[in-house]
Scaffold this active site. Sequence first.
Site, PDB file in Angstrom:
ATOM      1  CE  LYS A 183      -2.297   1.554   3.712  1.00  0.00           C
ATOM      2  NZ  LYS A 183      -3.368   1.694   4.720  1.00  0.00           N
TER       3      LYS A 183
ATOM      4  CG  HIS B  48     -12.295   9.128   9.187  1.00  0.00           C
ATOM      5  ND1 HIS B  48     -13.354   9.247   8.326  1.00  0.00           N
ATOM      6  CD2 HIS B  48     -11.503   8.143   8.686  1.00  0.00           C
ATOM      7  CE1 HIS B  48     -13.210   8.382   7.336  1.00  0.00           C
ATOM      8  NE2 HIS B  48     -12.098   7.699   7.535  1.00  0.00           N
TER       9      HIS B  48
ATOM     10  CB  THR C 140       0.140   4.305  19.336  1.00  0.00           C
ATOM     11  OG1 THR C 140      -0.414   5.215  20.281  1.00  0.00           O
ATOM     12  CG2 THR C 140       1.642   4.433  19.343  1.00  0.00           C
TER      13      THR C 140
END
Length: 321
Positions: A67, A138, A221
């Site tokens: 990705k 979000h 984190t």
Amino acid sequence: MLIVPERDIADLITRKAAFDAVEKVFAAMASGAAYNFPVVRESLGHEDALYGFKGGFDRAGLMLGLKAGGYWPNNLEKRGLINHQSTVFLFDPDTGKPTAMVGGNLLTALRTAAASAVSIKHLARPDASVIGMIGAGHQATFQLRAALEQRPFEKVIGWNYHPEMLPNIEKIAAEAGLCFEAVDLPGMGEADVIISITSAFAPSLMADHVSSGTHIACMGTDTKGKQEVEAALLARARVFTDEVMQSITIGEAQHAVAQGLLAESDIVRLGSVINGSDQGRTSDTQITLFDGTGVGLQDLAVAAAVVDLAVENGLAIEVDF
Ligand code: NAD
């Protein structure tokens, strides 16, 4: 080569498909059939952007790829685009030829939510009834929606650094027909499961805010220096993760390990619990903590699932390459 554009992802992938793909690839990672490549993350010195690559290879599922993406903080204001941008590329492991290019924005949210849901399935007490949320941005809405499918929760409680954002998660609780209560951090003691999903660089949740028997999924984190929970909480807990090397370098465990409160060898891969080679929670009073750092193989697994669905539904765009 097949292309699945971002605009089609929402209609193709389900939370169940994302959950199954992530659970399976975590198991493959723990059995040694799949491994993640070291993460590259660079500050570009252009548009204040952070850009990087997460990749891996799953020999069992024959998935190879990466990705590519990151965070462009000016996108929304300057261009009306979302700030997080990513794309997944899949390759044929037999030949190295590209097989697919898939929009990675929604998939990132879904695979991250699936990871904490998988941890709840395998580590939370079966009788867990109250879920606590730390974070209301979000990603928090995705985490909560996926978590609510894992246990018959009766109540959602929440705390956020910016309290005006709490209605975001209250809405998800209401959709599931559950009542929501805003609490202070000590109020998290009521929760049987806690998910933290913030961009904090200092701990909010302290060791004495958490009751015995709680399962905590620390999901925010994912970078050196970030921290959501007190390091002493990891010393009180049995600690699980997706990828141990990421957990101790960019995950929540980086602080407890640096302070000598936790040894790398104490951290268990969640995939070992899924495989049955680790018993997971060992008592009803134990605190379990999942340090979800986010791995490239999660991205490849959900992207491969979406490519299959796109082919089935006639939505994959084929190009000569
Ligand atoms: P967001 O910007 O929408 O929300 C940020 C959240 O952090 C909000 O709840 C905000 O109130 C809170 N916050 C901000 N400053 C804080 C502070 N000083 N102390 C405590 N809370 C604070 O972001 P998001 O998309 O919801 O992502 C949240 C975090 O999750 C980010 O750090 C992101 O990098 C991380 N993330 C992790 C993974 C993973 O795989 N582990 C995947 C995606 C995102």
